[in-house]
Design an enzyme around this catalytic site. Structure first.
Site, PDB file in Angstrom:
ATOM      1  N   ARG A  57       0.842  -1.201   0.000  1.00  0.00           N
ATOM      2  CA  ARG A  57       0.000   0.000   0.000  1.00  0.00           C
ATOM      3  C   ARG A  57       0.874   1.247   0.000  1.00  0.00           C
ATOM      4  O   ARG A  57       0.584   2.232  -0.669  1.00  0.00           O
ATOM      5  CB  ARG A  57      -0.947   0.002   1.213  1.00  0.00           C
ATOM      6  N   TYR A 109     -17.752  17.877 -13.630  1.00  0.00           N
ATOM      7  CA  TYR A 109     -18.213  16.485 -13.500  1.00  0.00           C
ATOM      8  C   TYR A 109     -19.149  16.341 -12.289  1.00  0.00           C
ATOM      9  O   TYR A 109     -18.850  16.840 -11.196  1.00  0.00           O
ATOM     10  CB  TYR A 109     -16.999  15.552 -13.375  1.00  0.00           C
ATOM     11  N   ASP A 181      -8.392  20.051 -12.801  1.00  0.00           N
ATOM     12  CA  ASP A 181      -8.743  18.717 -13.272  1.00  0.00           C
ATOM     13  C   ASP A 181      -8.460  18.710 -14.775  1.00  0.00           C
ATOM     14  O   ASP A 181      -9.175  19.348 -15.554  1.00  0.00           O
ATOM     15  CB  ASP A 181     -10.222  18.420 -12.969  1.00  0.00           C
ATOM     16  N   LYS A 206      -9.851   7.715 -18.107  1.00  0.00           N
ATOM     17  CA  LYS A 206     -10.257   8.299 -19.387  1.00  0.00           C
ATOM     18  C   LYS A 206      -9.118   8.221 -20.416  1.00  0.00           C
ATOM     19  O   LYS A 206      -8.691   7.138 -20.740  1.00  0.00           O
ATOM     20  CB  LYS A 206     -10.747   9.726 -19.140  1.00  0.00           C
TER      21      LYS A 206
HETATM   22  O1  P1T Z   1     -14.607   7.955 -12.579  1.00  0.00           O
HETATM   23  P1  P1T Z   1     -13.352   8.390 -11.897  1.00  0.00           P
HETATM   24  O2  P1T Z   1     -12.119   7.732 -12.403  1.00  0.00           O
HETATM   25  O3  P1T Z   1     -13.444   8.346 -10.403  1.00  0.00           O
HETATM   26  O4  P1T Z   1     -13.128   9.938 -12.298  1.00  0.00           O
HETATM   27  C1  P1T Z   1     -13.980  10.950 -11.890  1.00  0.00           C
HETATM   28  C2  P1T Z   1     -13.896  12.127 -12.829  1.00  0.00           C
HETATM   29  C3  P1T Z   1     -13.118  13.219 -12.465  1.00  0.00           C
HETATM   30  N1  P1T Z   1     -13.001  14.304 -13.262  1.00  0.00           N
HETATM   31  C4  P1T Z   1     -13.626  14.367 -14.447  1.00  0.00           C
HETATM   32  C5  P1T Z   1     -13.478  15.583 -15.304  1.00  0.00           C
HETATM   33  C6  P1T Z   1     -14.414  13.287 -14.885  1.00  0.00           C
HETATM   34  O5  P1T Z   1     -15.019  13.383 -16.065  1.00  0.00           O
HETATM   35  C7  P1T Z   1     -14.559  12.145 -14.056  1.00  0.00           C
HETATM   36  C8  P1T Z   1     -15.419  10.981 -14.434  1.00  0.00           C
HETATM   37  N2  P1T Z   1     -16.333  11.248 -15.472  1.00  0.00           N
HETATM   38  C9  P1T Z   1     -17.192  10.346 -16.021  1.00  0.00           C
HETATM   39  C10 P1T Z   1     -17.313   9.077 -15.598  1.00  0.00           C
HETATM   40  C11 P1T Z   1     -18.025  10.870 -17.100  1.00  0.00           C
HETATM   41  O6  P1T Z   1     -18.603  10.091 -17.889  1.00  0.00           O
HETATM   42  O7  P1T Z   1     -18.104  12.106 -17.226  1.00  0.00           O
END
Ligand code: P1T
Length: 390
Positions: A57, A109, A181, A206
Protein backbone atom coordinates in the site's frame (compact mmCIF):
# COMPACT_ATOMS: atom_id res chain seq x y z
CA UNK A 1 -1.81 26.95 -30.67
CA UNK A 2 1.34 24.86 -30.77
CA UNK A 3 1.86 22.28 -33.49
CA UNK A 4 0.09 18.97 -33.09
CA UNK A 5 3.39 17.29 -33.87
CA UNK A 6 5.23 16.49 -30.66
CA UNK A 7 8.44 18.37 -31.40
CA UNK A 8 11.41 17.93 -29.11
CA UNK A 9 12.26 20.98 -27.05
CA UNK A 10 14.71 20.95 -24.20
CA UNK A 11 15.08 17.32 -23.17
CA UNK A 12 13.04 14.44 -24.55
CA UNK A 13 9.68 15.25 -26.17
CA UNK A 14 6.30 14.26 -24.80
CA UNK A 15 5.93 11.02 -26.75
CA UNK A 16 9.43 9.92 -25.82
CA UNK A 17 8.71 10.47 -22.13
CA UNK A 18 5.36 8.67 -22.45
CA UNK A 19 7.28 5.59 -23.59
CA UNK A 20 10.50 5.87 -21.57
CA UNK A 21 10.12 8.00 -18.41
CA UNK A 22 10.28 5.68 -15.42
CA UNK A 23 10.37 2.72 -17.81
CA UNK A 24 14.01 1.68 -18.18
CA UNK A 25 14.40 -2.00 -19.05
CA UNK A 26 14.15 -4.16 -15.92
CA UNK A 27 17.71 -4.36 -14.48
CA UNK A 28 17.27 -8.00 -13.46
CA UNK A 29 15.94 -9.45 -16.72
CA UNK A 30 16.15 -6.77 -19.42
CA UNK A 31 12.34 -6.91 -19.86
CA UNK A 32 11.36 -3.83 -21.90
CA UNK A 33 7.95 -3.61 -20.24
CA UNK A 34 7.71 -2.61 -16.58
CA UNK A 35 6.99 -5.81 -14.60
CA UNK A 36 3.70 -6.08 -12.72
CA UNK A 37 4.92 -6.53 -9.16
CA UNK A 38 2.16 -8.29 -7.26
CA UNK A 39 3.98 -8.67 -3.93
CA UNK A 40 2.10 -7.08 -1.05
CA UNK A 41 5.18 -7.14 1.17
CA UNK A 42 8.94 -6.98 0.68
CA UNK A 43 11.78 -8.77 2.50
CA UNK A 44 13.90 -6.67 4.87
CA UNK A 45 17.55 -7.54 5.51
CA UNK A 46 17.40 -6.05 8.98
CA UNK A 47 14.64 -4.02 10.62
CA UNK A 48 14.04 -1.00 8.39
CA UNK A 49 16.78 -2.05 5.93
CA UNK A 50 15.24 -2.80 2.53
CA UNK A 51 15.42 -1.90 -1.16
CA UNK A 52 13.03 1.07 -0.91
CA UNK A 53 9.88 -1.03 -0.64
CA UNK A 54 8.38 -2.37 2.56
CA UNK A 55 4.61 -2.75 2.13
CA UNK A 56 2.46 -2.70 -1.04
CA UNK A 57 0.00 0.00 0.00
CA UNK A 58 2.84 2.34 0.94
CA UNK A 59 4.97 1.79 -2.16
CA UNK A 60 4.85 -0.59 -5.10
CA UNK A 61 7.44 -0.73 -7.91
CA UNK A 62 4.89 -0.83 -10.76
CA UNK A 63 3.05 2.13 -9.21
CA UNK A 64 6.29 4.09 -8.74
CA UNK A 65 7.08 3.51 -12.42
CA UNK A 66 3.64 4.85 -13.45
CA UNK A 67 3.96 7.79 -11.07
CA UNK A 68 7.31 8.69 -12.61
CA UNK A 69 5.85 8.58 -16.12
CA UNK A 70 2.79 10.76 -15.48
CA UNK A 71 4.72 13.22 -13.30
CA UNK A 72 7.19 13.61 -16.17
CA UNK A 73 4.36 14.22 -18.68
CA UNK A 74 2.84 16.89 -16.44
CA UNK A 75 6.22 18.53 -15.74
CA UNK A 76 5.85 17.65 -12.05
CA UNK A 77 8.34 16.70 -9.36
CA UNK A 78 5.73 14.65 -7.46
CA UNK A 79 3.06 12.28 -8.75
CA UNK A 80 0.65 10.03 -6.88
CA UNK A 81 -1.58 7.37 -8.38
CA UNK A 82 -4.98 6.62 -6.86
CA UNK A 83 -7.65 3.98 -7.34
CA UNK A 84 -10.03 6.38 -9.14
CA UNK A 85 -10.32 9.98 -10.26
CA UNK A 86 -12.61 10.65 -7.31
CA UNK A 87 -10.03 9.23 -4.87
CA UNK A 88 -7.46 11.57 -6.42
CA UNK A 89 -9.79 14.57 -6.06
CA UNK A 90 -10.58 13.55 -2.49
CA UNK A 91 -6.86 13.37 -1.61
CA UNK A 92 -6.44 17.01 -2.68
CA UNK A 93 -9.64 18.24 -1.01
CA UNK A 94 -8.48 16.76 2.31
CA UNK A 95 -6.33 19.88 2.52
CA UNK A 96 -9.51 21.71 3.53
CA UNK A 97 -10.58 22.16 7.15
CA UNK A 98 -14.01 23.05 8.60
CA UNK A 99 -14.62 26.75 7.93
CA UNK A 100 -12.53 26.81 4.74
CA UNK A 101 -14.18 27.93 1.51
CA UNK A 102 -13.74 26.34 -1.90
CA UNK A 103 -14.57 27.67 -5.37
CA UNK A 104 -15.70 25.21 -8.05
CA UNK A 105 -16.86 25.86 -11.62
CA UNK A 106 -20.55 26.07 -12.47
CA UNK A 107 -19.95 23.32 -15.02
CA UNK A 108 -18.03 20.27 -13.82
CA UNK A 109 -18.21 16.49 -13.50
CA UNK A 110 -21.26 15.49 -11.43
CA UNK A 111 -19.19 13.23 -9.16
CA UNK A 112 -16.89 16.11 -8.24
CA UNK A 113 -19.93 18.20 -7.35
CA UNK A 114 -21.35 15.31 -5.28
CA UNK A 115 -18.06 14.91 -3.39
CA UNK A 116 -17.93 18.61 -2.56
CA UNK A 117 -21.63 19.19 -1.87
CA UNK A 118 -22.36 15.98 0.05
CA UNK A 119 -19.16 14.93 1.78
CA UNK A 120 -17.09 18.09 2.26
CA UNK A 121 -20.01 20.47 2.80
CA UNK A 122 -21.29 17.95 5.36
CA UNK A 123 -18.11 18.36 7.37
CA UNK A 124 -18.08 22.15 7.49
CA UNK A 125 -16.32 23.17 4.28
CA UNK A 126 -18.28 25.79 2.36
CA UNK A 127 -18.22 26.17 -1.40
CA UNK A 128 -19.49 28.37 -4.22
CA UNK A 129 -20.15 27.25 -7.78
CA UNK A 130 -18.98 30.08 -10.02
CA UNK A 131 -18.64 30.94 -13.69
CA UNK A 132 -14.86 30.85 -13.46
CA UNK A 133 -14.46 32.02 -17.08
CA UNK A 134 -15.45 35.45 -15.79
CA UNK A 135 -12.81 37.39 -13.80
CA UNK A 136 -15.61 39.51 -12.28
CA UNK A 137 -17.50 36.44 -11.06
CA UNK A 138 -14.30 35.07 -9.56
CA UNK A 139 -13.57 38.34 -7.75
CA UNK A 140 -17.16 38.60 -6.47
CA UNK A 141 -17.16 35.04 -5.11
CA UNK A 142 -13.84 35.35 -3.29
CA UNK A 143 -14.00 35.27 0.52
CA UNK A 144 -11.39 35.67 3.24
CA UNK A 145 -11.72 31.93 3.95
CA UNK A 146 -11.25 30.84 0.31
CA UNK A 147 -8.36 28.36 0.33
CA UNK A 148 -8.74 26.57 -2.95
CA UNK A 149 -10.02 27.12 -6.51
CA UNK A 150 -10.93 23.98 -8.44
CA UNK A 151 -10.91 24.25 -12.25
CA UNK A 152 -12.08 21.94 -14.96
CA UNK A 153 -11.00 23.12 -18.39
CA UNK A 154 -12.36 22.09 -20.81
CA UNK A 155 -15.30 21.47 -18.50
CA UNK A 156 -17.57 18.46 -18.36
CA UNK A 157 -19.98 18.53 -20.20
CA UNK A 158 -20.21 22.06 -21.68
CA UNK A 159 -16.55 22.39 -22.70
CA UNK A 160 -16.11 25.80 -21.10
CA UNK A 161 -12.54 27.09 -21.21
CA UNK A 162 -11.09 28.75 -18.10
CA UNK A 163 -7.92 30.86 -18.09
CA UNK A 164 -5.63 28.80 -15.85
CA UNK A 165 -2.88 31.41 -15.66
CA UNK A 166 -5.30 34.19 -14.67
CA UNK A 167 -7.14 32.15 -12.02
CA UNK A 168 -3.88 30.80 -10.55
CA UNK A 169 -2.58 34.39 -10.27
CA UNK A 170 -5.72 35.45 -8.36
CA UNK A 171 -5.47 32.41 -6.08
CA UNK A 172 -1.81 33.05 -5.32
CA UNK A 173 -2.42 36.73 -4.62
CA UNK A 174 -4.74 35.49 -1.84
CA UNK A 175 -2.36 32.71 -0.67
CA UNK A 176 -4.82 30.11 -1.93
CA UNK A 177 -4.17 27.16 -4.25
CA UNK A 178 -5.40 26.54 -7.79
CA UNK A 179 -6.08 22.92 -8.75
CA UNK A 180 -6.85 21.85 -12.32
CA UNK A 181 -8.74 18.72 -13.27
CA UNK A 182 -6.91 18.02 -16.55
CA UNK A 183 -8.92 14.91 -17.46
CA UNK A 184 -10.49 16.30 -20.65
CA UNK A 185 -7.28 17.86 -21.99
CA UNK A 186 -4.58 15.44 -20.75
CA UNK A 187 -0.97 16.61 -20.38
CA UNK A 188 -0.56 16.20 -24.14
CA UNK A 189 -2.96 19.05 -24.88
CA UNK A 190 -2.52 21.22 -21.79
CA UNK A 191 0.14 21.70 -19.11
CA UNK A 192 -1.53 23.43 -16.13
CA UNK A 193 1.55 23.39 -13.86
CA UNK A 194 3.45 25.46 -16.43
CA UNK A 195 0.58 27.98 -16.33
CA UNK A 196 0.81 28.35 -12.55
CA UNK A 197 -1.58 25.69 -11.24
CA UNK A 198 -0.50 24.11 -7.94
CA UNK A 199 -1.66 20.62 -8.80
CA UNK A 200 -3.18 18.66 -11.66
CA UNK A 201 -5.82 15.99 -11.05
CA UNK A 202 -6.78 13.21 -13.45
CA UNK A 203 -9.30 10.52 -13.90
CA UNK A 204 -6.83 8.17 -15.58
CA UNK A 205 -9.87 6.03 -16.35
CA UNK A 206 -10.26 8.30 -19.39
CA UNK A 207 -7.63 9.32 -21.99
CA UNK A 208 -4.57 8.27 -19.98
CA UNK A 209 -5.75 4.64 -19.83
CA UNK A 210 -7.58 5.15 -23.11
CA UNK A 211 -9.16 1.72 -23.57
CA UNK A 212 -12.16 1.59 -21.16
CA UNK A 213 -10.54 -1.20 -19.16
CA UNK A 214 -9.26 0.47 -16.00
CA UNK A 215 -10.46 2.89 -13.31
CA UNK A 216 -7.76 5.13 -11.84
CA UNK A 217 -6.78 8.61 -10.70
CA UNK A 218 -3.68 10.76 -10.43
CA UNK A 219 -2.39 13.95 -8.84
CA UNK A 220 0.78 15.74 -10.01
CA UNK A 221 2.40 18.75 -8.33
CA UNK A 222 5.61 20.74 -7.89
CA UNK A 223 4.46 21.99 -4.48
CA UNK A 224 6.62 20.26 -1.84
CA UNK A 225 4.07 20.72 0.96
CA UNK A 226 1.19 19.49 -1.19
CA UNK A 227 3.30 16.53 -2.33
CA UNK A 228 3.92 15.53 1.28
CA UNK A 229 0.18 15.84 2.01
CA UNK A 230 -0.72 13.68 -1.01
CA UNK A 231 1.81 10.99 -0.16
CA UNK A 232 0.51 10.91 3.40
CA UNK A 233 -3.15 10.62 2.27
CA UNK A 234 -2.30 7.99 -0.35
CA UNK A 235 -0.69 5.78 2.29
CA UNK A 236 -3.00 6.61 5.20
CA UNK A 237 -6.38 6.45 3.46
CA UNK A 238 -5.07 3.73 1.14
CA UNK A 239 -7.06 4.35 -2.07
CA UNK A 240 -4.22 2.95 -4.20
CA UNK A 241 -4.52 1.33 -7.64
CA UNK A 242 -3.60 -2.33 -8.09
CA UNK A 243 -0.29 -3.13 -9.82
CA UNK A 244 -2.23 -4.48 -12.81
CA UNK A 245 -4.24 -1.25 -13.06
CA UNK A 246 -0.97 0.72 -12.97
CA UNK A 247 0.32 -1.41 -15.83
CA UNK A 248 -2.83 -0.77 -17.88
CA UNK A 249 -2.62 3.01 -17.43
CA UNK A 250 1.09 3.01 -18.28
CA UNK A 251 0.44 0.90 -21.37
CA UNK A 252 -2.26 3.35 -22.45
CA UNK A 253 0.05 6.34 -21.98
CA UNK A 254 2.48 5.06 -24.60
CA UNK A 255 -0.04 5.85 -27.35
CA UNK A 256 -1.70 8.90 -25.77
CA UNK A 257 -0.27 11.41 -28.24
CA UNK A 258 -1.13 9.50 -31.40
CA UNK A 259 -4.57 8.60 -30.10
CA UNK A 260 -5.35 12.19 -29.27
CA UNK A 261 -4.08 13.52 -32.59
CA UNK A 262 -6.61 11.32 -34.39
CA UNK A 263 -9.39 11.83 -31.86
CA UNK A 264 -9.06 15.63 -32.00
CA UNK A 265 -9.12 15.52 -35.82
CA UNK A 266 -12.25 13.35 -35.76
CA UNK A 267 -13.93 15.60 -33.17
CA UNK A 268 -13.16 18.71 -35.20
CA UNK A 269 -14.93 17.26 -38.26
CA UNK A 270 -17.88 16.02 -36.19
CA UNK A 271 -18.35 19.39 -34.48
CA UNK A 272 -18.34 21.19 -37.86
CA UNK A 273 -20.81 18.67 -39.28
CA UNK A 274 -23.21 19.01 -36.34
CA UNK A 275 -23.01 22.80 -36.58
CA UNK A 276 -24.38 22.65 -40.12
CA UNK A 277 -27.09 20.05 -39.33
CA UNK A 278 -30.60 21.49 -39.38
CA UNK A 279 -31.72 19.38 -36.38
CA UNK A 280 -29.00 20.76 -34.13
CA UNK A 281 -29.65 23.81 -31.97
CA UNK A 282 -26.23 24.43 -30.45
CA UNK A 283 -22.78 22.84 -30.60
CA UNK A 284 -20.30 23.13 -27.73
CA UNK A 285 -16.74 22.57 -28.96
CA UNK A 286 -13.82 24.92 -28.22
CA UNK A 287 -12.44 24.38 -31.73
CA UNK A 288 -15.41 26.22 -33.25
CA UNK A 289 -14.73 29.89 -33.97
CA UNK A 290 -17.95 31.01 -32.23
CA UNK A 291 -17.13 29.22 -28.95
CA UNK A 292 -16.53 31.90 -26.28
CA UNK A 293 -13.33 30.15 -25.17
CA UNK A 294 -11.95 29.55 -28.67
CA UNK A 295 -9.15 32.14 -28.56
CA UNK A 296 -8.13 31.16 -25.05
CA UNK A 297 -8.12 27.46 -25.97
CA UNK A 298 -5.86 28.27 -28.93
CA UNK A 299 -3.36 29.84 -26.55
CA UNK A 300 -3.73 27.43 -23.65
CA UNK A 301 -4.00 24.10 -25.45
CA UNK A 302 -2.17 22.19 -28.18
CA UNK A 303 -5.48 21.16 -29.76
CA UNK A 304 -9.15 21.41 -28.82
CA UNK A 305 -9.80 17.93 -27.47
CA UNK A 306 -12.12 15.16 -28.53
CA UNK A 307 -15.27 15.87 -26.52
CA UNK A 308 -18.23 17.46 -28.32
CA UNK A 309 -21.58 18.38 -26.78
CA UNK A 310 -24.71 19.56 -28.57
CA UNK A 311 -28.41 20.23 -28.13
CA UNK A 312 -31.25 19.53 -30.56
CA UNK A 313 -34.13 21.64 -31.79
CA UNK A 314 -36.36 18.70 -30.80
CA UNK A 315 -35.34 19.06 -27.12
CA UNK A 316 -35.05 16.27 -24.59
CA UNK A 317 -37.35 13.79 -26.36
CA UNK A 318 -35.25 13.97 -29.53
CA UNK A 319 -32.04 13.75 -27.48
CA UNK A 320 -33.24 10.54 -25.81
CA UNK A 321 -33.97 9.02 -29.21
CA UNK A 322 -30.63 10.02 -30.71
CA UNK A 323 -28.74 8.66 -27.68
CA UNK A 324 -30.53 5.32 -28.06
CA UNK A 325 -30.34 5.35 -31.86
CA UNK A 326 -26.62 5.34 -32.64
CA UNK A 327 -24.83 2.06 -33.37
CA UNK A 328 -21.14 2.96 -33.43
CA UNK A 329 -21.41 5.55 -30.67
CA UNK A 330 -22.15 3.33 -27.67
CA UNK A 331 -24.63 4.71 -25.15
CA UNK A 332 -22.52 4.68 -21.99
CA UNK A 333 -20.97 6.82 -19.28
CA UNK A 334 -17.25 7.66 -19.29
CA UNK A 335 -15.08 9.03 -22.09
CA UNK A 336 -11.62 9.23 -23.57
CA UNK A 337 -11.16 5.72 -24.93
CA UNK A 338 -10.61 4.37 -28.42
CA UNK A 339 -14.33 3.73 -28.99
CA UNK A 340 -16.84 6.55 -29.40
CA UNK A 341 -19.47 7.02 -26.70
CA UNK A 342 -22.71 9.01 -26.47
CA UNK A 343 -24.63 9.96 -23.33
CA UNK A 344 -27.12 12.35 -21.77
CA UNK A 345 -25.30 13.99 -18.84
CA UNK A 346 -28.47 15.30 -17.14
CA UNK A 347 -29.76 11.77 -16.63
CA UNK A 348 -26.46 9.90 -16.45
CA UNK A 349 -23.06 11.31 -15.41
CA UNK A 350 -24.43 14.54 -13.96
CA UNK A 351 -27.67 13.35 -12.33
CA UNK A 352 -26.28 14.44 -8.93
CA UNK A 353 -26.23 18.08 -10.09
CA UNK A 354 -30.06 18.26 -10.45
CA UNK A 355 -31.40 21.42 -8.81
CA UNK A 356 -27.92 22.94 -8.36
CA UNK A 357 -26.02 25.65 -10.23
CA UNK A 358 -24.35 22.82 -12.14
CA UNK A 359 -27.59 21.31 -13.43
CA UNK A 360 -27.24 20.29 -17.08
CA UNK A 361 -29.74 21.06 -19.86
CA UNK A 362 -31.75 17.78 -20.20
CA UNK A 363 -31.50 17.99 -23.98
CA UNK A 364 -27.70 18.16 -24.00
CA UNK A 365 -25.97 15.20 -25.67
CA UNK A 366 -22.28 14.55 -24.96
CA UNK A 367 -20.02 12.69 -27.39
CA UNK A 368 -16.65 11.19 -26.61
CA UNK A 369 -15.13 10.90 -30.07
CA UNK A 370 -12.98 7.84 -30.59
CA UNK A 371 -10.58 6.52 -33.18
CA UNK A 372 -13.02 4.96 -35.64
CA UNK A 373 -13.23 6.04 -39.27
CA UNK A 374 -14.74 9.51 -39.13
CA UNK A 375 -16.97 8.87 -42.17
CA UNK A 376 -18.54 5.96 -40.32
CA UNK A 377 -19.05 8.12 -37.23
CA UNK A 378 -20.72 10.91 -39.21
CA UNK A 379 -22.99 8.40 -40.94
CA UNK A 380 -23.93 6.90 -37.57
CA UNK A 381 -24.88 10.31 -36.17
CA UNK A 382 -26.82 11.27 -39.29
CA UNK A 383 -28.79 8.04 -39.18
CA UNK A 384 -29.67 8.49 -35.50
CA UNK A 385 -30.63 12.14 -36.05
CA UNK A 386 -32.88 11.13 -38.93
CA UNK A 387 -34.47 8.24 -36.98
CA UNK A 388 -35.24 10.61 -34.14
CA UNK A 389 -37.24 12.69 -36.60
CA UNK A 390 -34.74 15.48 -36.21
O1 P1T B 1 -14.61 7.96 -12.58
P1 P1T B 1 -13.35 8.39 -11.90
O2 P1T B 1 -12.12 7.73 -12.40
O3 P1T B 1 -13.44 8.35 -10.40
O4 P1T B 1 -13.13 9.94 -12.30
C1 P1T B 1 -13.98 10.95 -11.89
C2 P1T B 1 -13.90 12.13 -12.83
C3 P1T B 1 -13.12 13.22 -12.46
N1 P1T B 1 -13.00 14.30 -13.26
C4 P1T B 1 -13.63 14.37 -14.45
C5 P1T B 1 -13.48 15.58 -15.30
C6 P1T B 1 -14.41 13.29 -14.89
O5 P1T B 1 -15.02 13.38 -16.06
C7 P1T B 1 -14.56 12.14 -14.06
C8 P1T B 1 -15.42 10.98 -14.43
N2 P1T B 1 -16.33 11.25 -15.47
C9 P1T B 1 -17.19 10.35 -16.02
C10 P1T B 1 -17.31 9.08 -15.60
C11 P1T B 1 -18.03 10.87 -17.10
O6 P1T B 1 -18.60 10.09 -17.89
O7 P1T B 1 -18.10 12.11 -17.23
Amino acid sequence: MSSSIDQAGEGPGFSTRAIHAGQDPDPLTGAVVTPIHLASTFAQEAVGKHKGFDYGRTRNPTRVSLETTIASLEGASHGYAFSSGMAAADAVLRLLRPGDHLLIPDDAYGGTYRLVSSIYAGSGVTFSAVELQSPDALAAAWRDETRLVWLETPSNPKLNIIDIEAVAAVAHAHRARCIVDNTFATPYLQQPLGLGADAVVHSSTKYLGGHSDVVGGFVATNDEELGTHLGFVQNSAGAVPSPFDCYLVQRGLKTLAVRLDRQCANADLIAAHLLSHRAVREVYYPGLAHHPGHGLAERQMRDFGAMVSFTLRGGEAAALEVAAGTRLFTLAESLGAVESLIELPARMTHASTAGSELEVDPSLIRLSVGLENVGDLLEDLDRALALAGS
